[in-house]
Motif scaffolding. Sequence first.
Motif, short mmCIF file in Angstrom:
data_model
loop_
_atom_site.label_atom_id
_atom_site.label_comp_id
_atom_site.label_asym_id
_atom_site.label_seq_id
_atom_site.Cartn_x
_atom_site.Cartn_y
_atom_site.Cartn_z
N ALA A 8 0.31 -7.21 -1.28
CA ALA A 8 -0.96 -6.54 -1.59
C ALA A 8 -2.15 -7.35 -1.08
O ALA A 8 -3.10 -6.79 -0.52
CB ALA A 8 -1.07 -6.32 -3.09
N LEU A 9 -2.11 -8.67 -1.25
CA LEU A 9 -3.20 -9.52 -0.78
C LEU A 9 -3.31 -9.51 0.74
O LEU A 9 -4.41 -9.54 1.29
CB LEU A 9 -2.99 -10.95 -1.28
CG LEU A 9 -3.18 -11.16 -2.79
CD1 LEU A 9 -2.79 -12.58 -3.19
CD2 LEU A 9 -4.62 -10.87 -3.19
N TRP B 153 1.05 2.94 -3.35
CA TRP B 153 -0.17 3.44 -3.96
C TRP B 153 -0.39 4.92 -3.66
O TRP B 153 -1.43 5.49 -4.01
CB TRP B 153 -1.37 2.62 -3.47
CG TRP B 153 -1.23 1.16 -3.75
CD1 TRP B 153 -0.44 0.57 -4.68
CD2 TRP B 153 -1.88 0.08 -3.05
NE1 TRP B 153 -0.55 -0.79 -4.63
CE2 TRP B 153 -1.43 -1.13 -3.64
CE3 TRP B 153 -2.80 0.01 -2.00
CZ2 TRP B 153 -1.87 -2.38 -3.22
CZ3 TRP B 153 -3.24 -1.23 -1.57
CH2 TRP B 153 -2.78 -2.41 -2.18
N TYR C 184 -5.03 -6.34 1.62
CA TYR C 184 -6.45 -6.43 1.29
C TYR C 184 -7.19 -7.27 2.33
O TYR C 184 -8.28 -6.90 2.79
CB TYR C 184 -6.62 -7.03 -0.10
CG TYR C 184 -8.06 -7.25 -0.50
CD1 TYR C 184 -8.86 -6.19 -0.94
CD2 TYR C 184 -8.64 -8.52 -0.43
CE1 TYR C 184 -10.17 -6.38 -1.31
CE2 TYR C 184 -9.96 -8.72 -0.79
CZ TYR C 184 -10.72 -7.66 -1.22
OH TYR C 184 -12.03 -7.86 -1.58
N PRO D 39 0.80 -1.23 0.00
CA PRO D 39 0.00 0.00 0.00
C PRO D 39 0.83 1.28 0.00
O PRO D 39 0.34 2.34 -0.43
CB PRO D 39 -0.82 -0.12 1.29
CG PRO D 39 -0.95 -1.59 1.51
CD PRO D 39 0.36 -2.15 1.07
N ASP E 297 -7.63 -5.35 5.49
CA ASP E 297 -8.65 -4.31 5.34
C ASP E 297 -10.05 -4.92 5.41
O ASP E 297 -10.97 -4.34 5.98
CB ASP E 297 -8.45 -3.60 4.00
CG ASP E 297 -9.29 -2.34 3.90
OD1 ASP E 297 -9.20 -1.50 4.81
OD2 ASP E 297 -10.05 -2.20 2.92
N GLU E 298 -10.22 -6.11 4.82
CA GLU E 298 -11.52 -6.78 4.87
C GLU E 298 -11.89 -7.12 6.31
O GLU E 298 -13.04 -6.97 6.72
CB GLU E 298 -11.46 -8.06 4.03
CG GLU E 298 -11.55 -7.82 2.54
CD GLU E 298 -12.96 -7.40 2.16
OE1 GLU E 298 -13.88 -8.25 2.21
OE2 GLU E 298 -13.15 -6.22 1.83
#
Length: 247
Positions: A225-226, A45, A229, A42, A232-233
């Motif tokens: 990245a996964l 980004w 993610y 992240p 975050d979920e």
Amino acid sequence: MHPQDLVRDHTVYSCVMGSRAFGLATDDSDTDRRGVFLAPAPLFWRFEKPPTHVDGPAEEQFSWELERFCELALRANPNVLECLHSPLVEHVTDTGRELLALRDAFLSRQAHDTFARYALGQRRKLDADIRTHGAPRWKHAMHLLRLLMSCRDLLRTGELTIDVGDQREPLLAVKRGERSWPQVEAWMNRLAAEAEDAAAHSPLPAGPDRERIEDFLFRTRRASALEAYAHDEVVQRVVRRVGTGQG
């Protein structure tokens, strides 16, 4: 995130370098530490990207971000290649172990050009010292000899060994100024010639295995990245449960 936090929290590989790794340490030798950190995906980004390298947080400590480290190693940067072959590993993660398993993918006959170019730059500095002060900095002369030995042996065998072994005492004699400059200069010239000859018959490939390294970097970035993610979920699910009184 502070740059030094990247080193503290996201280092995948760290080792001791310098005289201690080369087998040339004496009582007054520093402990030079080098490492590789993996900046979380992240951070890339944002407009402001994570640093490619970080000094510290400890004294004599320097670390590269993984991608920058791989770029330099693919160019056969002597300092970076040698970092992968330190006998004094202090910390390694699964990602770091995979990086170490790829050491051979970085090695190629390109090392002759980069090592020789670096050696030439150091030789010019020694020549300048002699013109200015009448003598070279003997410690630098010792390390240049060590580098030339490492280059020659890499080209001969296809393996990079950074511990000087039985050459410790002859090299330390140079550091102590116990060899004349003409003797040291002749030794340097002989090693350079031997490296040149070895390059013509080296078992190393012409270039590094860029595809293997790029695949490793891609998979590592994707996993980062996964992971972000997934985290975050989890946070979003907790927030939703709290918001509906289910927490």
